[in-house]
Structure formats: structure tokens, C-alpha cells
Design a protein around this motif. Structure first.
Motif, PDB file in Angstrom:
ATOM      1  N   VAL A   1       2.129  11.418 -14.805  1.00 16.32           N
ATOM      2  CA  VAL A   1       2.878  12.607 -15.207  1.00 16.32           C
ATOM      3  C   VAL A   1       3.272  13.438 -13.992  1.00 16.32           C
ATOM      4  N   ARG A   2       2.315  13.635 -13.068  1.00 17.34           N
ATOM      5  CA  ARG A   2       2.612  14.407 -11.861  1.00 17.34           C
ATOM      6  C   ARG A   2       3.703  13.734 -11.043  1.00 17.34           C
ATOM      7  N   HIS A   3       3.629  12.409 -10.975  1.00 19.34           N
ATOM      8  CA  HIS A   3       4.616  11.656 -10.208  1.00 19.34           C
ATOM      9  C   HIS A   3       6.001  11.779 -10.836  1.00 19.34           C
ATOM     10  N   GLU A   4       6.053  11.654 -12.196  1.00 21.54           N
ATOM     11  CA  GLU A   4       7.327  11.730 -12.888  1.00 21.54           C
ATOM     12  C   GLU A   4       7.960  13.109 -12.741  1.00 21.54           C
ATOM     13  N   LYS A   5       7.137  14.155 -12.747  1.00 27.31           N
ATOM     14  CA  LYS A   5       7.656  15.515 -12.607  1.00 27.31           C
ATOM     15  C   LYS A   5       8.261  15.753 -11.228  1.00 27.31           C
ATOM     16  N   LYS A   6       7.759  15.008 -10.243  1.00 27.40           N
ATOM     17  CA  LYS A   6       8.246  15.206  -8.883  1.00 27.40           C
ATOM     18  C   LYS A   6       9.567  14.494  -8.634  1.00 27.40           C
ATOM     19  N   GLU A   7       9.908  13.551  -9.521  1.00 29.22           N
ATOM     20  CA  GLU A   7      11.151  12.823  -9.316  1.00 29.22           C
ATOM     21  C   GLU A   7      12.333  13.776  -9.485  1.00 29.22           C
ATOM     22  N   PRO A   8      13.209  13.870  -8.486  1.00 28.48           N
ATOM     23  CA  PRO A   8      14.323  14.826  -8.568  1.00 28.48           C
ATOM     24  C   PRO A   8      15.365  14.392  -9.593  1.00 28.48           C
ATOM     25  N   LEU A   9      16.001  15.355 -10.208  1.00 26.71           N
ATOM     26  CA  LEU A   9      17.084  15.060 -11.134  1.00 26.71           C
ATOM     27  C   LEU A   9      18.326  14.680 -10.348  1.00 26.71           C
ATOM     28  N   VAL A  10      19.073  13.708 -10.846  1.00 25.43           N
ATOM     29  CA  VAL A  10      20.299  13.307 -10.167  1.00 25.43           C
ATOM     30  C   VAL A  10      21.406  14.287 -10.551  1.00 25.43           C
ATOM     31  N   GLU A  11      22.528  14.182  -9.858  1.00 23.23           N
ATOM     32  CA  GLU A  11      23.611  15.152 -10.011  1.00 23.23           C
ATOM     33  C   GLU A  11      24.140  15.213 -11.449  1.00 23.23           C
ATOM     34  N   SER A  12      24.275  14.068 -12.094  1.00 22.94           N
ATOM     35  CA  SER A  12      24.823  14.063 -13.445  1.00 22.94           C
ATOM     36  C   SER A  12      23.894  14.758 -14.438  1.00 22.94           C
ATOM     37  N   GLN A  13      22.588  14.614 -14.246  1.00 19.20           N
ATOM     38  CA  GLN A  13      21.642  15.300 -15.110  1.00 19.20           C
ATOM     39  C   GLN A  13      21.737  16.814 -14.919  1.00 19.20           C
ATOM     40  N   LEU A  14      21.841  17.248 -13.663  1.00 22.62           N
ATOM     41  CA  LEU A  14      21.994  18.675 -13.375  1.00 22.62           C
ATOM     42  C   LEU A  14      23.316  19.207 -13.930  1.00 22.62           C
ATOM     43  N   PHE A  15      24.355  18.379 -13.861  1.00 21.51           N
ATOM     44  CA  PHE A  15      25.653  18.793 -14.391  1.00 21.51           C
ATOM     45  C   PHE A  15      25.578  19.018 -15.904  1.00 21.51           C
ATOM     46  N   ILE A  16      24.893  18.116 -16.620  1.00 23.19           N
ATOM     47  CA  ILE A  16      24.751  18.260 -18.066  1.00 23.19           C
ATOM     48  C   ILE A  16      24.002  19.549 -18.390  1.00 23.19           C
ATOM     49  N   MET A  17      22.973  19.861 -17.615  1.00 20.01           N
ATOM     50  CA  MET A  17      22.222  21.098 -17.848  1.00 20.01           C
ATOM     51  C   MET A  17      23.120  22.315 -17.652  1.00 20.01           C
ATOM     52  N   GLU A  18      23.948  22.297 -16.602  1.00 15.54           N
ATOM     53  CA  GLU A  18      24.851  23.416 -16.337  1.00 15.54           C
ATOM     54  C   GLU A  18      25.921  23.513 -17.436  1.00 15.54           C
ATOM     55  N   LEU A  19      26.404  22.364 -17.897  1.00 19.41           N
ATOM     56  CA  LEU A  19      27.393  22.353 -18.971  1.00 19.41           C
ATOM     57  C   LEU A  19      26.799  22.944 -20.252  1.00 19.41           C
ATOM     58  N   ALA A  20      25.559  22.613 -20.548  1.00 16.88           N
ATOM     59  CA  ALA A  20      24.891  23.163 -21.727  1.00 16.88           C
ATOM     60  C   ALA A  20      24.759  24.679 -21.613  1.00 16.88           C
ATOM     61  N   ARG A  21      24.453  25.170 -20.405  1.00 14.89           N
ATOM     62  CA  ARG A  21      24.335  26.613 -20.195  1.00 14.89           C
ATOM     63  C   ARG A  21      25.682  27.308 -20.450  1.00 14.89           C
ATOM     64  N   GLU A  22      26.767  26.719 -19.941  1.00 14.21           N
ATOM     65  CA  GLU A  22      28.089  27.320 -20.115  1.00 14.21           C
ATOM     66  C   GLU A  22      28.524  27.296 -21.585  1.00 14.21           C
ATOM     67  N   LEU A  23      28.277  26.185 -22.256  1.00  5.59           N
ATOM     68  CA  LEU A  23      28.632  26.095 -23.674  1.00  5.59           C
ATOM     69  C   LEU A  23      27.795  27.054 -24.509  1.00  5.59           C
ATOM     70  N   ASN A  24      26.575  27.267 -24.069  1.00  5.24           N
ATOM     71  CA  ASN A  24      25.689  28.191 -24.769  1.00  5.24           C
ATOM     72  C   ASN A  24      26.243  29.617 -24.719  1.00  5.24           C
ATOM     73  N   LYS A  25      26.914  29.954 -23.597  1.00  7.05           N
ATOM     74  CA  LYS A  25      27.525  31.282 -23.464  1.00  7.05           C
ATOM     75  C   LYS A  25      28.780  31.409 -24.324  1.00  7.05           C
ATOM     76  N   ILE A  26      29.505  30.312 -24.454  1.00  6.89           N
ATOM     77  CA  ILE A  26      30.775  30.341 -25.168  1.00  6.89           C
ATOM     78  C   ILE A  26      30.581  30.338 -26.681  1.00  6.89           C
ATOM     79  N   CYS A  27      29.596  29.562 -27.147  1.00  5.21           N
ATOM     80  CA  CYS A  27      29.402  29.356 -28.581  1.00  5.21           C
ATOM     81  C   CYS A  27      28.350  30.311 -29.130  1.00  5.21           C
ATOM     82  N   GLN A  28      28.728  31.140 -30.083  1.00  2.94           N
ATOM     83  CA  GLN A  28      27.757  32.027 -30.718  1.00  2.94           C
ATOM     84  C   GLN A  28      26.725  31.198 -31.481  1.00  2.94           C
ATOM     85  N   ARG A  29      25.479  31.631 -31.410  1.00  6.56           N
ATOM     86  CA  ARG A  29      24.375  31.007 -32.141  1.00  6.56           C
ATOM     87  C   ARG A  29      24.263  29.514 -31.856  1.00  6.56           C
ATOM     88  N   SER A  30      24.516  29.117 -30.614  1.00  7.03           N
ATOM     89  CA  SER A  30      24.340  27.709 -30.245  1.00  7.03           C
ATOM     90  C   SER A  30      23.110  27.556 -29.371  1.00  7.03           C
TER      91      SER A  30
END
Length: 411
Positions: free
Chosen positions: A27-56
Motif C-alpha cells: 500500500v505504501r509503495h502504491e501510494k508513492k507511485e506518481p500519477l501520470v499526466e492524463s490522470q492529473l488532467f482527468i482530476m482537473e477536468l472533474a474540478r472544472e466540471l464540478n464548478k460549472i454543473c450545479q449539484r454535481s
């Protein structure tokens, strides 16, 4: 003796302690593995959509890293949605001043090395830019906040509920639903987003397109239920058809029946009475445990002899052989998940959309979808070789109990 007994108790405890230590290290090893760019992009996209969409707020599970998709899934998602946006909204997007930095030109060796190290991330820049330009265009409008609509909100709640209970592998379905809701927010024709979501997913992914079907979508599918009956004049002479034409099984003796063009004289099959040339139609079948086939046959399909009943001969069907070998009869055949063979199968035909889908009724999950362009009459087709257990067509007004604990909020 007592010492041996104590030793017997201590040894498993030691092994368990060792396993726990190994698990913690992993578990400790898996947590240390860095996220790749596409995974980080999806997280940022979710944050932006969360701002745009009410109650999302369901998307907060993504941008707070509670639900991380595999890198390959993220790349597929980005590529697919960039194509959708280019087709549907790209002409009206005014590109913002913000752009991704263009990578420096590399020789072919450097480019190949970059591809190997980043797992294909280098090629994702244009696709990400298309998606983010769309987001910036939405946010720059006078009223950027989007109200998804009550059916969509209920479906998002349902998806979150099932994800938390392990019935949904990730929140990808919710992400796609929110993007469709935003895309259709100002559409002059108010189409039902939930139905678009189902049709689109089944078109892009034929197998396991969406494992769990949300309540609202499932009820919409079931609303197309038909009272399907077996055509006795089409049934193989080895089959016994019940008086109400809802059940069939193989008999021990061959019946003396008149031969006609629509009768199966090779495979142990029967067709439905009514054929379909338009609309939505749904029927459920209780199948056997060893061997069965379900689907539709085109009007031009030959029913005589032992020719393969596959897409080349005018049949769209699933087949179970030997109790475990479940497959879609494409050319070549498409093997399906063997983890759990369904006992109640739902068959859903959407003639205009050119889709024939199969579902595990008890688990309310997708099995397979045929995508075609229908231009002739389609007849339900049923097959079995079992002599003890009947293949049964369920009544159209009988529905599987809800999967919710307690009172269902979505029915």
C-alpha cells in the motif's frame, strides 16, 4: 500435547502477521507511485466540471483522488471526448489565450524515448487542448452554471450509491453523464441525456459498455417490454412448445409437423410470432444452465439446415455452450465474461438506433450490444437443447426486484 496445540495456533498467527506487513508495504509503495499526466488532467477536468454543473458534487470523488482510473483508461477517455467535442461544438468555440506549451522538436529517437517513458502522454496534448478550450468557452459565457435536470441528478446519485458499494468499478460513467449534460444544456431540442448516455456507451463499447444500468435508464428500457410469444410453426420438430407459447424445451421424440419455409429443421430453435420494423422493444427470458441462444433473426435469414447462426447469415445472437462458454455470435465469435453466466437475460432492440443489447437481468448489468443498420423485419429467436429445464419468456409486466436496500427512491 499442549505445546503442540499452542504451536498449531501460533503458526497461522505468524503467517497472518507477515501477510499484513507485506500488505502495508505494498500500500505504501502504491501510494508513492506518481500519477501520470492524463490522470492529473482527468482530476482537473472533474474540478472544472464540478464548478460549472450545479449539484454535481459526485465528481468530487475524482478530483479529490478518491477514485483514480488507470492511465490507459484516462487516455482513451480523453481521446474519445476530444473527438466528440470536435464534431459537435468545435466550430463555435473561441479558443482562449491559454494553450499548452508545444513540445520542442525531437529527432525520432528522442520522440520514441518520450513515448516509452510517458506511456503515450506526449501525443495527448492536442486532445487535452480541445477539451479545455471547450471548458473555457463554457465558463466565459454570461451564465456558465448548468442545471443538469432532475433525471440526471437522480442518475448521478444512483451511480455514486452503487460505486460506494462496489457495484461500479469507477466514476467514469458519472463523468460522461455530466459532460453530456453540459453539452446539451443549451440545446434547442431537449433530448433526454440519460438515454443519449446509454446509446452512446453501447455504440462505442459493445462489451461491458456499462456494467451497472442506473434505475432511471433501466426503467426506461423496461418500459419497452413486449408480450413476446413463440411461433409454433417456426419451432424445430424436436422442441416441445407450451400451450401458451411461452415455454419450450427439447423432447425425447421428434414431432410429426408440416414443413414450411419459416420452420427451423436443423438447429433446435424457434422464432417469435411478431417481427419488428421500427421502435423500441424489450423482452426477458429465463434460460437454461447448459446451452441456449437468444437474439433476433432477419427476415432474409435462412432457417433450414445447420449453417452457423451468426452475423454473416442474418442472426444477431448470444450463445451459451457447455454451461460456461458465453459468446456473441459475430464473425469471428466474441467471447464474453465467464465470471457469471446469466440466468435471466434481457433483450433490448432499438430499431432506429440500430442496436440490439443484452443484459443480465438479476444484476442489471450490460453483456453485449450489436450495432447495425436495420432495414428489414427482425424476429426474436430462441434456442435450447435442454430436456429438463424450460426456456421461459417472462411476462412483460413482471420486473426484477430493485437492488436498493429498503424502499427504492428512483422507481
Amino acid at each position: 500435547m499442549m505445546k503442540d496445540c499452542l504451536q498449531f495456533l501460533i503458526e497461522p498467527a505468524k503467517k497472518l502477521k507477515i501477510r499484513l506487513k507485506e500488505s502495508r508495504k505494498r500500500v505504501r509503495h502504491e501510494k508513492k507511485e506518481p500519477l501520470v499526466e492524463s490522470q492529473l488532467f482527468i482530476m482537473e477536468l472533474a474540478r472544472e466540471l464540478n464548478k460549472i454543473c450545479q449539484r454535481s458534487n459526485v465528481l468530487s470523488h475524482i478530483w479529490t483522488s478518491e477514485d483514480i482510473w488507470p492511465a490507459a483508461v484516462c487516455r482513451d477517455f480523453i481521446t474519445e471526448w476530444a473527438a466528440v467535442l470536435e464534431e459537435r461544438v468545435q466550430p463555435r468555440i473561441i479558443l482562449s489565450d491559454h494553450h499548452y506549451e508545444k513540445p520542442e522538436k525531437k529527432d525520432w529517437k528522442g520522440h520514441l524515448l518520450c513515448m516509452l517513458e510517458a506511456g503515450g502522454e506526449c501525443d495527448m496534448g492536442p486532445h487535452k487542448r480541445t477539451i479545455m478550450d471547450w471548458i473555457w468557452w463554457i465558463k466565459s459565457r454570461p451564465q456558465p452554471t448548468v442545471w443538469p435536470g432532475e433525471p440526471v441528478l437522480m442518475m448521478l446519485d444512483d451511480l455514486e450509491f452503487q460505486w460506494k458499494r462496489g457495484r461500479l468499478p469507477n466514476m467514469l460513467s458519472a463523468m460522461e453523464l455530466v459532460m453530456l449534460a453540459v453539452l446539451n444544456a443549451d440545446s434547442p431540442v431537449k433530448e433526454d441525456v440519460t438515454k443519449q448516455w446509454l446509446v452512446r456507451k453501447q455504440r462505442s463499447q459493445r462489451t461491458d459498455a456499462v456494467r451497472y444500468i442506473p434505475h432511471g435508464v433501466w426503467n426506461w428500457i423496461c418500459d419497452a417490454a413486449e408480450d413476446v410469444t413463440l411461433d409454433s410453426d417456426s419451432a424445430n420438430a424436436d422442441l416441445i412448445i407450451s400451450s401458451d407459447e411461452k415455454r419450450m424445451r427439447c423432447g425425447s421424440e421428434r414431432r410429426d409437423v408440416p414443413q414450411c419455409q419459416r420452420r427451423f429443421d436443423g438447429w433446435w430453435c424457434a422464432a417469435g410470432h411478431e417481427g419488428y420494423t421500427s421502435g423500441r422493444h424489450y423482452w426477458e427470458v429465463e434460460v437454461g444452465e447448459r446451452d441456449w441462444r437468444l437474439g433476433v433473426a432477419k427476415a432474409s435469414a435462412v432457417r433450414q439446415g445447420f449453417r452457423s447462426l451468426n452475423t454473416d447469415t442474418g442472426y444477431l445472437s448470444l450463445r451459451l455452450e457447455r454451461g460456461t462458454d458465453l459468446k456473441a455470435l459475430t464473425v469471428p465469435a466474441t467471447p464474453l465474461s465467464q465470471s457469471s453466466v446469466p440466468r435471466k437475460v434481457g433483450v433490448y432492440l432499438d430499431y432506429e438506433q440500430g442496436q440490439l443489447s443484452f443484459y443480465d437481468v438479476e444484476k442489471r448489468s450490460h453483456l453485449y450490444t450489436f450495432n447495425d443498420k436495420f432495414n428489414e423485419t427482425l424476429y426474436p429467436v430462441f434456442g435450447t437443447v435442454e430436456m429438463v429445464k424450460d426456456l421461459v419468456i417472462r411476462p412483460p409486466n413482471v420486473r426484477q426486484p430493485c437492488l436498493c436496500p429498503g424502499t427504492c427512491l428512483w422507481n
